[in-house]
Design a protein around this motif. Structure first.
Motif, PDB file in Angstrom:
ATOM      1  N   TYR A  38       0.625  -0.903  -0.311  1.00  0.00           N
ATOM      2  CA  TYR A  38      -0.215  -0.004  -0.341  1.00  0.00           C
ATOM      3  C   TYR A  38       0.477   1.089   0.006  1.00  0.00           C
ATOM      4  N   ASP A  39       1.921   0.887   0.781  1.00  0.00           N
ATOM      5  CA  ASP A  39       2.770   2.678   0.861  1.00  0.00           C
ATOM      6  C   ASP A  39       3.597   2.654  -0.487  1.00  0.00           C
ATOM      7  N   ALA A  40       3.238   2.035  -1.091  1.00  0.00           N
ATOM      8  CA  ALA A  40       3.900   1.752  -3.099  1.00  0.00           C
ATOM      9  C   ALA A  40       2.555   3.473  -3.637  1.00  0.00           C
ATOM     10  N   LEU A  41       1.621   2.402  -3.525  1.00  0.00           N
ATOM     11  CA  LEU A  41       0.279   3.224  -3.903  1.00  0.00           C
ATOM     12  C   LEU A  41       0.058   5.131  -2.905  1.00  0.00           C
ATOM     13  N   TYR A  95      -0.334   9.495  -4.380  1.00  0.00           N
ATOM     14  CA  TYR A  95      -1.098  11.139  -3.912  1.00  0.00           C
ATOM     15  C   TYR A  95      -0.665  11.191  -2.773  1.00  0.00           C
ATOM     16  N   GLU A  96      -0.030  11.547  -1.441  1.00  0.00           N
ATOM     17  CA  GLU A  96       0.555  11.738  -0.982  1.00  0.00           C
ATOM     18  C   GLU A  96       2.172  11.266  -0.701  1.00  0.00           C
ATOM     19  N   GLU A  97       2.751  12.529  -0.669  1.00  0.00           N
ATOM     20  CA  GLU A  97       4.294  11.822  -0.583  1.00  0.00           C
ATOM     21  C   GLU A  97       4.383  11.812   0.640  1.00  0.00           C
ATOM     22  N   GLY A  98       5.185  10.304   0.483  1.00  0.00           N
ATOM     23  CA  GLY A  98       5.448  10.198   1.885  1.00  0.00           C
ATOM     24  C   GLY A  98       5.190   9.495   2.951  1.00  0.00           C
ATOM     25  N   ALA A  99       3.977   9.267   2.394  1.00  0.00           N
ATOM     26  CA  ALA A  99       2.644   9.101   3.849  1.00  0.00           C
ATOM     27  C   ALA A  99       2.536   7.675   3.076  1.00  0.00           C
ATOM     28  N   THR A 100       2.457   6.671   4.634  1.00  0.00           N
ATOM     29  CA  THR A 100       2.429   5.204   4.486  1.00  0.00           C
ATOM     30  C   THR A 100       1.578   4.630   5.468  1.00  0.00           C
ATOM     31  N   ALA A 101       1.232   3.053   5.145  1.00  0.00           N
ATOM     32  CA  ALA A 101      -0.014   2.469   5.332  1.00  0.00           C
ATOM     33  C   ALA A 101       0.088   2.330   7.141  1.00  0.00           C
ATOM     34  N   ALA A 102       1.161   2.323   7.447  1.00  0.00           N
ATOM     35  CA  ALA A 102       1.576   2.585   8.942  1.00  0.00           C
ATOM     36  C   ALA A 102       0.816   4.340   9.593  1.00  0.00           C
ATOM     37  N   GLU A 137      -9.244  -2.139   0.850  1.00  0.00           N
ATOM     38  CA  GLU A 137      -7.730  -2.092  -0.150  1.00  0.00           C
ATOM     39  C   GLU A 137      -6.710  -2.815   0.088  1.00  0.00           C
ATOM     40  N   CYS A 138      -6.265  -2.590   1.329  1.00  0.00           N
ATOM     41  CA  CYS A 138      -5.709  -3.661   1.540  1.00  0.00           C
ATOM     42  C   CYS A 138      -5.715  -5.304   1.589  1.00  0.00           C
ATOM     43  N   THR A 197      -3.312  -7.259  -0.965  1.00  0.00           N
ATOM     44  CA  THR A 197      -2.034  -8.552  -0.245  1.00  0.00           C
ATOM     45  C   THR A 197      -3.392 -10.056  -0.999  1.00  0.00           C
ATOM     46  N   GLY A 198      -4.130 -10.314  -1.223  1.00  0.00           N
ATOM     47  CA  GLY A 198      -4.477 -11.182  -1.167  1.00  0.00           C
ATOM     48  C   GLY A 198      -5.324 -12.339  -0.819  1.00  0.00           C
ATOM     49  N   LYS A 199      -6.094 -11.314   0.152  1.00  0.00           N
ATOM     50  CA  LYS A 199      -6.506 -12.023   1.738  1.00  0.00           C
ATOM     51  C   LYS A 199      -8.144 -11.892   0.982  1.00  0.00           C
ATOM     52  N   LEU A 200      -8.312 -10.813   0.701  1.00  0.00           N
ATOM     53  CA  LEU A 200     -10.039 -11.120  -0.180  1.00  0.00           C
ATOM     54  C   LEU A 200      -9.762 -10.721  -1.778  1.00  0.00           C
ATOM     55  N   ALA A 201     -10.873 -11.983  -2.431  1.00  0.00           N
ATOM     56  CA  ALA A 201     -10.528 -12.034  -3.677  1.00  0.00           C
ATOM     57  C   ALA A 201     -12.223 -10.601  -3.859  1.00  0.00           C
ATOM     58  N   VAL A 202     -11.427  -9.939  -5.349  1.00  0.00           N
ATOM     59  CA  VAL A 202     -12.480  -9.045  -5.392  1.00  0.00           C
ATOM     60  C   VAL A 202     -14.416  -9.648  -5.557  1.00  0.00           C
ATOM     61  N   LYS A 203     -14.302 -11.152  -5.767  1.00  0.00           N
ATOM     62  CA  LYS A 203     -15.889 -10.887  -6.371  1.00  0.00           C
ATOM     63  C   LYS A 203     -16.629 -10.746  -4.748  1.00  0.00           C
ATOM     64  N   ASP A 204     -16.037 -11.590  -3.844  1.00  0.00           N
ATOM     65  CA  ASP A 204     -16.025 -11.108  -2.540  1.00  0.00           C
ATOM     66  C   ASP A 204     -16.055  -9.989  -1.769  1.00  0.00           C
ATOM     67  N   LEU A 205     -15.914  -8.926  -3.048  1.00  0.00           N
ATOM     68  CA  LEU A 205     -15.825  -7.389  -1.684  1.00  0.00           C
ATOM     69  C   LEU A 205     -17.311  -7.338  -0.874  1.00  0.00           C
ATOM     70  N   PRO A 206     -18.752  -7.042  -2.003  1.00  0.00           N
ATOM     71  CA  PRO A 206     -19.621  -6.613  -1.991  1.00  0.00           C
ATOM     72  C   PRO A 206     -19.774  -7.248   0.008  1.00  0.00           C
TER      73      PRO A 206
END
Lengths: 493, 493
Positions: free
Chosen positions: B149-152, B156-163, B359-360, B364-373
């Motif tokens: 997530y840090d890369a993404l 949008y927000e220089e220097g921000a991190t998931a942490a 999104e996280c 990271t593959g914990k959740l499949a797109v089809k299971d988003l709802p």
């Protein structure tokens, strides 16, 4: 590795994307852009035009064109022919000149809008002078043998010449002036009921209804408003019309039908040709023949209003209980007037003649830009018997010169002639067109035009297409006959 | 021969023109484009994005950047710093990936509009899945040490991190949930009078009046409508807002004030920086701080409606004779709801938290797109105590994922915090802001923001700018204090 044909198509797709961007920026400038956006718009248009030009004339494009030439067949061969003509035209123009013109055009547009609002030609003259200089330079780069004008008009109408244009005007001037004179001796028709303070929303709704009825596809286009109506687009699936709302109700109605004619021609290219050089109209004269056909021959016919007058009265109750005959005569009122785009069908070509002669005179140095207003007014007095009261209704009325579109106007008159000539061919096949129109069967008419004209895109040269469709070269016969027949009845000559 | 700095500026002007074209095409797609234009639009956007990317990352640009580095001073040095960051980010992404994403985004937008209309997530899932794949690939190219997530978010927000984001949510979640809980125990305020069949023309006129009053310059911008309001632009002189008209009158009003906040930030860049990398907002968090400041702190204040309630009642008589206190409480009603953009100020960040966590998990593959709802609905139940009744009011509500803007949402919450933090600094200088607002002296407020934030453009990093303006790093203190003070009074806690 991609084949030369694939390389060529990919290069042309890039050019198409850049040109689509400039077309959209131009559309936006004339419809929605706030004033503060003008400066950046000029810069952006300049840069993107330069990029389009550079990409188009790059060695790589030309090499791919040369290499693809031998093996291409069918549509691809036609695409290569069209591209070669375009690329030859474009290569003659130095990149710097193209960019300079594009930048100047954006600035000149703003200046023209201001100058027209204040009827201040002097404020616009230096910019226009610079534009004529650039266009003169363009003509020298394009080359010509006979007249500087030939180089310019050929860009809009492949193969047309100043001599041809002069001959065309010669063949129609006499009969038209005579007809106008006879009309002047008759009692004038009354069209006062067409003037009012019409609701803009109602005009928007009604004109969209008309455009939709005749066959303009709003799933693949839309209509907005602009000071000077035009039609543009960047895909067979996305064609934009504009119209304008004035005290004369006919401005919006016939403005819309006119632009819808252009629009249906554009929408009629095969989808498979989208974003390629084969899509779109083959020349400005052919294009104008379709806008005039739908505006004048269809839209100003009695049959058309047999169908739409009841709806018009509902949308604009203030128009009163006018009968079909009165309405039909009103919308075909002939009266020398100042504004070309609002001129009646009969005097329209005289407006064009003024511009053609003035353009020739400025280009050849016979006339200075600063003297345009006087020369303009003198010619209006000579050909139309009227003198504009100010430059806003005189030489500042048209957008074309601000865009550097010099050599363009005669294509309007060619369009007028071709509209009747093509209609005559259509009638040979479809018979009673009045019955089709009054019953709302515009689909039959559109399908014929689609089959014979629109679906051909730019595949054939304009002169070839005219021969294919009508069996002869451009001629004034159908046009003069049609006008004579129409106005003898309307003015009871 | 041009200097390296001149070469650099000319290259960047080309990139700016190409990006302006894509911005306008995107604006048009969301405001005016007919459906039939979608396919060509996707192609055009793909090509122009590729060109912009290629021109930006070309060796020639980088060489000019390197060569100009040593001699540049002042603004030029800042421009070089900003360009270096941008070019480093961009060079990490392969041209093909950029073009593919841009094409997919155009198609995904159409699919998303359709899917949302039919509340059919399954119809959108394959496209979204592909988009997540592309974004995951993007993140790998951009690189990160701790969390993908840090890369993404850094884009949008220089220097921000998931942490940091996680910590931010930790610091506000407790107090906010407690405050919401206390409010739930109080009698609910009534805002029924804000719902109705409001005339769109009246909404357009009134919201433009508000935007103009607070200082958005309509000579250098305009407002149109779009399904999902946004602000865009392609020049300091041409900034476009959009709003939308809904049965809840606040949708248009606060939508406009929100976008006008973004717009005034954009309009506030020095004109000398127009079309350069220094113009515009420095980060999405800072940008959002300005939209939220004008929407919530100014627009949802009692003082604001002291001034504008009489005019509102005139424009919308059906609202009835509501008094200021009732109106003020109504527009600040707190109630867990489904739609983020219409969420109240207090629960808003919980909407963002849901998206951040999902999104996280998908990345990271914990959740499949089809299971988003299902996951979406479970989290809404957990954080907000409500379950969306369908996907249109659930995981299909936002445009962001269709655009591939993943890692973007947390900047909304950062903006919420920063809006209060910057307002506190402004109040230290300006004193009684309520008096300024109720007297219509928005110019004082705008001038302060202009001087301290807007005129800085992208000259300083977001973290530096926040320190300059507020004297500290981003903090939740002002935000939590402000909300506590506001809602204790409104709900009489």
């Amino acid at each position: 590795m991609p084949s030369p044909l694939e390389t060529l198509k990919s290069r042309l797709a890039d050019v198409n994307a850049l040109r689509s961007a400039t077309a959209m920026m131009d559309w936006d400038q004339q419809t929605y852009m706030p004033r503060g956006g003008a400066e950046a718009r000029a810069e952006h248009l300049g840069i993107l035009s330069r990029m389009a030009h550079e990409t188009f004339v790059a060695d790589e494009t030309r090499r791919a064109l040369d290499d693809a030439q031998g093996s291409a067949e069918g549509d691809d061969a036609a695409m290569i022919r069209v591209t070669r003509r375009d690329i030859d035209l474009a290569t003659k123009l130095p990149t710097k000149l193209v960019e300079e013109k594009s930048k100047l055009a954006a600035i000149a547009h703003e200046r023209w809008v201001e100058a027209r609002a204040k009827s201040d030609f002097a404020g616009f003259a230096p910019t226009l002078e610079r534009m004529f200089d650039i266009v003169r330079e363009e003509a020298e780069h394009l080359g010509y043998t006979d007249h500087i004008y030939d180089a310019l008009i050929d860009q809009y109408e492949e193969g047309a010449t100043a001599a041809e244009v002069r001959a065309m005007f010669e063949s129609i001037k006499g009969p038209q002036v005579a007809l106008v004179k006879k009309i002047k001796e008759q009692p004038q028709v009354d069209d006062a009921f067409l003037y009012g303070n019409w609701d803009e929303g109602a005009q928007s709704k009604f004109t969209e209804h008309l455009a939709k009825a005749v066959g303009f596809d709003f799933e693949r286009g839309r209509q907005d408003t602009a000071p000077h109506p035009f039609c543009t687009g960047w895909s067979v699936g996305d064609i934009r019309l504009t119209t304008r709302y004035k005290p004369y109700l006919g401005s919006a109605i016939f403005g819309t039908l006119h632009e819808a004619g252009h629009g249906m021609y554009e929408q009629g290219s095969p989808m498979a040709w989208d974003r390629t050089p084969l899509a779109g109209g083959v020349s400005l004269g052919l294009h104008e023949s379709q806008s005039r056909l739908w505006e004048n021959i269809v839209g100003r016919s009695r049959a058309f209003w047999e169908r739409f007058l009841p709806g018009l009265k509902e949308s604009f109750p203030a128009i009163g209980d006018v009968d079909l005959d009165t309405f039909y005569r009103a919308i075909n009122k002939v009266e020398p007037s100042y504004i070309r785009v609002e001129a009646d069908e009969l005097t329209y070509n005289l407006h064009v003649l003024v511009r053609f002669e003035l353009e020739c005179d400025v280009l050849t140095g016979k006339l200075a830009v600063k003297d345009l207003p006087d020369a303009w007014n003198a010619k209006y007095e000579e050909y139309l018997g009227i003198t504009p009261r100010n430059d806003a209704e005189g030489c500042l009325q048209d957008v074309h010169w601000s865009m550097g579109s010099i050599g363009y106007f005669p294509t309007y008159s060619m369009g007028n002639l071709l509209s009747y000539q093509i209609w005559t061919a259509l009638q040979r096949d479809l018979g009673d067109t009045d019955a089709l129109i009054s019953s709302g069967d515009f689909a039959s008419i559109l399908t014929w035009l689609q089959d014979h004209v629109y679906s051909k895109g730019r595949k054939y040269s304009p002169k070839d297409l005219v021969r294919q469709v009508t069996g002869e070269a451009i001629s004034s016969r159908s046009y003069l006959d049609g006008l004579e027949r129409k106005y003898v009845e309307i003015y009871r000559l």
